[in-house]
Write an enzyme that holds these catalytic residues in place. Structure first.
Site, PDB file in Angstrom:
ATOM      1  N   TRP A   8    -103.860 -83.169 -19.030  1.00 26.32           N
ATOM      2  CA  TRP A   8    -103.772 -82.286 -20.786  1.00 26.32           C
ATOM      3  C   TRP A   8    -105.379 -82.705 -21.282  1.00 26.32           C
ATOM      4  O   TRP A   8    -105.705 -81.359 -21.374  1.00 26.32           O
ATOM      5  CB  TRP A   8    -102.550 -82.541 -21.628  1.00 26.32           C
ATOM      6  CG  TRP A   8    -101.327 -81.866 -21.060  1.00 26.32           C
ATOM      7  CD1 TRP A   8    -100.103 -82.613 -20.767  1.00 26.32           C
ATOM      8  CD2 TRP A   8    -101.252 -80.763 -20.873  1.00 26.32           C
ATOM      9  NE1 TRP A   8     -99.598 -81.122 -20.314  1.00 26.32           N
ATOM     10  CE2 TRP A   8    -100.102 -79.974 -20.777  1.00 26.32           C
ATOM     11  CE3 TRP A   8    -102.463 -79.384 -21.419  1.00 26.32           C
ATOM     12  CZ2 TRP A   8     -99.196 -78.970 -20.519  1.00 26.32           C
ATOM     13  CZ3 TRP A   8    -101.270 -78.006 -21.330  1.00 26.32           C
ATOM     14  CH2 TRP A   8    -100.144 -77.659 -20.874  1.00 26.32           C
ATOM     15  N   ASN A  65    -102.546 -72.206  -3.586  1.00 29.53           N
ATOM     16  CA  ASN A  65    -103.097 -72.171  -1.999  1.00 29.53           C
ATOM     17  C   ASN A  65    -101.628 -72.591  -1.612  1.00 29.53           C
ATOM     18  O   ASN A  65    -101.347 -73.657  -0.988  1.00 29.53           O
ATOM     19  CB  ASN A  65    -103.945 -72.113  -1.332  1.00 29.53           C
ATOM     20  CG  ASN A  65    -103.967 -71.825   0.332  1.00 29.53           C
ATOM     21  OD1 ASN A  65    -104.613 -72.276   1.229  1.00 29.53           O
ATOM     22  ND2 ASN A  65    -103.187 -70.684   0.757  1.00 29.53           N
ATOM     23  N   SER A 107    -101.345 -76.081 -13.578  1.00 27.21           N
ATOM     24  CA  SER A 107    -100.760 -76.889 -12.986  1.00 27.21           C
ATOM     25  C   SER A 107    -100.047 -75.454 -12.572  1.00 27.21           C
ATOM     26  O   SER A 107    -100.399 -74.330 -11.781  1.00 27.21           O
ATOM     27  CB  SER A 107    -100.375 -77.454 -13.117  1.00 27.21           C
ATOM     28  OG  SER A 107     -99.429 -78.597 -12.036  1.00 27.21           O
ATOM     29  N   LEU A 147     -95.315 -77.729 -15.010  1.00 26.20           N
ATOM     30  CA  LEU A 147     -94.002 -77.271 -14.539  1.00 26.20           C
ATOM     31  C   LEU A 147     -92.898 -79.051 -14.978  1.00 26.20           C
ATOM     32  O   LEU A 147     -92.022 -78.259 -15.173  1.00 26.20           O
ATOM     33  CB  LEU A 147     -94.212 -79.075 -13.343  1.00 26.20           C
ATOM     34  CG  LEU A 147     -92.837 -78.633 -12.408  1.00 26.20           C
ATOM     35  CD1 LEU A 147     -93.193 -77.427 -11.302  1.00 26.20           C
ATOM     36  CD2 LEU A 147     -92.548 -80.042 -11.345  1.00 26.20           C
ATOM     37  N   ARG A 148     -93.864 -79.050 -16.361  1.00 27.36           N
ATOM     38  CA  ARG A 148     -92.328 -79.930 -17.228  1.00 27.36           C
ATOM     39  C   ARG A 148     -92.370 -78.854 -18.721  1.00 27.36           C
ATOM     40  O   ARG A 148     -92.179 -79.596 -19.725  1.00 27.36           O
ATOM     41  CB  ARG A 148     -93.094 -81.492 -17.276  1.00 27.36           C
ATOM     42  CG  ARG A 148     -92.985 -81.857 -16.201  1.00 27.36           C
ATOM     43  CD  ARG A 148     -93.403 -84.107 -16.800  1.00 27.36           C
ATOM     44  NE  ARG A 148     -93.676 -84.574 -15.461  1.00 27.36           N
ATOM     45  CZ  ARG A 148     -92.117 -85.447 -15.602  1.00 27.36           C
ATOM     46  NH1 ARG A 148     -91.525 -85.707 -15.995  1.00 27.36           N
ATOM     47  NH2 ARG A 148     -92.271 -85.844 -14.470  1.00 27.36           N
ATOM     48  N   HIS A 208    -104.936 -85.155 -13.128  1.00 29.04           N
ATOM     49  CA  HIS A 208    -104.280 -83.815 -13.777  1.00 29.04           C
ATOM     50  C   HIS A 208    -103.200 -84.109 -14.960  1.00 29.04           C
ATOM     51  O   HIS A 208    -102.403 -84.671 -14.928  1.00 29.04           O
ATOM     52  CB  HIS A 208    -102.945 -83.871 -12.140  1.00 29.04           C
ATOM     53  CG  HIS A 208    -102.590 -82.543 -11.632  1.00 29.04           C
ATOM     54  ND1 HIS A 208    -102.968 -81.757 -11.090  1.00 29.04           N
ATOM     55  CD2 HIS A 208    -100.588 -82.163 -12.475  1.00 29.04           C
ATOM     56  CE1 HIS A 208    -101.990 -80.746 -11.408  1.00 29.04           C
ATOM     57  NE2 HIS A 208    -101.160 -80.766 -11.919  1.00 29.04           N
ATOM     58  N   GLU A 231    -104.620 -84.147  -8.653  1.00 31.54           N
ATOM     59  CA  GLU A 231    -105.302 -83.018  -8.636  1.00 31.54           C
ATOM     60  C   GLU A 231    -106.120 -83.314  -7.625  1.00 31.54           C
ATOM     61  O   GLU A 231    -106.391 -82.065  -7.327  1.00 31.54           O
ATOM     62  CB  GLU A 231    -106.230 -84.195  -9.965  1.00 31.54           C
ATOM     63  CG  GLU A 231    -107.475 -83.028 -10.370  1.00 31.54           C
ATOM     64  CD  GLU A 231    -106.502 -81.784 -10.990  1.00 31.54           C
ATOM     65  OE1 GLU A 231    -107.434 -80.909 -11.603  1.00 31.54           O
ATOM     66  OE2 GLU A 231    -105.403 -82.269 -11.465  1.00 31.54           O
TER      67      GLU A 231
END
Length: 337
Positions: A316, A205, A177, A94-95, A314, A284
């Site tokens: 890297w 989902n 992500s 997202l970032r 969550h 996560e």
């Protein structure tokens, strides 16, 4: 999705030094030379359609500027080690920064695939985009251009890379992500292009009850983006189209690897600090739930997929581990082992 951005590692690129030298020595003539040598748009336009263009030496790293309906998009590339035509598209979270892929700066992905006969393709940008074609620009942050990332990744970029000898049909796609769910979605709707798909801590989902509001909150927090301008309000058909769990039947027969952590932190989380780690634990836990839902769904349909749930948050370092795990599967699916 909220992992801390790091500064890109200092990578020595001889082409940039040569570029500066030409500009100093040749002035306007140097500019013309650079346009001919380095401008992908100029080179591609000059070559007959379908004619491969000379590219960087096999196995080398290069940065391309690719024309698109959104304007020029930077794409970081590590060319196949022996000139093969297979490619792996790798999507950010997202970032996603504007000037580089976090996969290149925050993981060892280039080293993992060094020596493999497969081109790594890292699109730069896509901040809070879900790599989708949006309805319109975000109405809450002054965005001027409508995101059209699906069009870019499945039409404009493959056509551009084809002129460098990269296959338009022998591709794999993975992401972390935000990019994880997007990778499965793109593969589901473009089976003629992708032969493998992988999601690492992806939200696979998004139509799960109330998760659309979680997406809304995340996009608002990360750039004041309005999710309604992306897929409309909850219940809009666009949400269903971009839900890999709902679209699972379209993935039948496609090799897939889905991984997520259980939210329990470990040594890789130490550099991120307590605040980021707590946030990454919660994210996560959601990704783990989504991975399990997806796994149950494909199992009920008799669709093969490898789904791994392990320790981790969550962050890297865990996605670096996931892509290393996926590597043999990717090479096998593309016949590039």
């Amino acid at each position: 999705m909220v992992s801390r951005d790091r500064l890109r590692g200092s990578r020595v690129r001889s082409d940039k030094r040569l570029r500066r030298w030409i500009l100093r020595k040749a002035g306007a003539a140097g500019v013309l030379v650079l346009l001919i040598i380095w401008s992908g748009a100029v080179v591609a336009a000059a070559a007959p359609l379908g004619t491969p263009v000379l590219r960087a030496p096999a196995g080398e790293y290069q940065e391309l500027m690719v024309p698109s309906g959104m304007g020029p998009i930077e794409v970081q590339v590590q060319w196949a080690a022996r000139g093969g035509g297979s490619a792996l598209y790798v999507l950010d979270g997202l970032r996603a920064p504007r000037d580089h892929s976090q996969w290149v700066s925050d993981t060892d992905v280039l080293r993992h695939f060094a020596g493999d006969d497969i081109t790594l393709v890292f699109p730069v940008g896509g901040h809070s985009s879900f790599y989708a074609d949006w309805y319109r620009p975000s109405s809450t942050n002054g965005q001027a251009t409508t995101y059209k990332w699906e069009t870019f990744l499945t039409e404009e970029l493959p056509a551009f890379l084809a002129r460098y000898g990269v296959s338009r049909t022998d591709n794999a796609i993975v992401g972390a992500s935000m990019g994880g769910g997007a990778a499965l979605t793109l593969a589901a709707h473009h089976r003629d292009q992708f032969r493998f798909a992988g999601s690492f801590s992806g939200f696979v989902n998004p139509t799960f009850p109330m998760w659309n509001e979680a997406v809304r909150a995340a996009m608002w927090d990360e750039g004041r983006f309005n999710v309604d301008d992306m897929w409309g309000p909850a219940g809009d058909p666009a949400w269903t189209r971009h839900d890999p769990t709902v679209q699972a039947e379209l993935l039948r027969g496609l090799p897939m690897y889905i991984s997520a952590g259980n939210g329990v932190p470990g040594l890789p989380d130490v550099p991120y600090g307590a605040g980021n780690t707590v946030n990454a634990m919660g994210l996560e836990a959601m990704a783990m739930t989504a991975a399990r839902i997806f796994g149950d769904r494909v199992a009920s349909l008799g669709i093969a997929a490898r789904v791994d749930i392990g320790n981790g948050t969550h962050t890297w370092p865990y996605w670096d581990r996931a892509i290393a795990t996926a590597r043999p599967m990717i090479l096998d699916a593309l016949g590039a082992g």
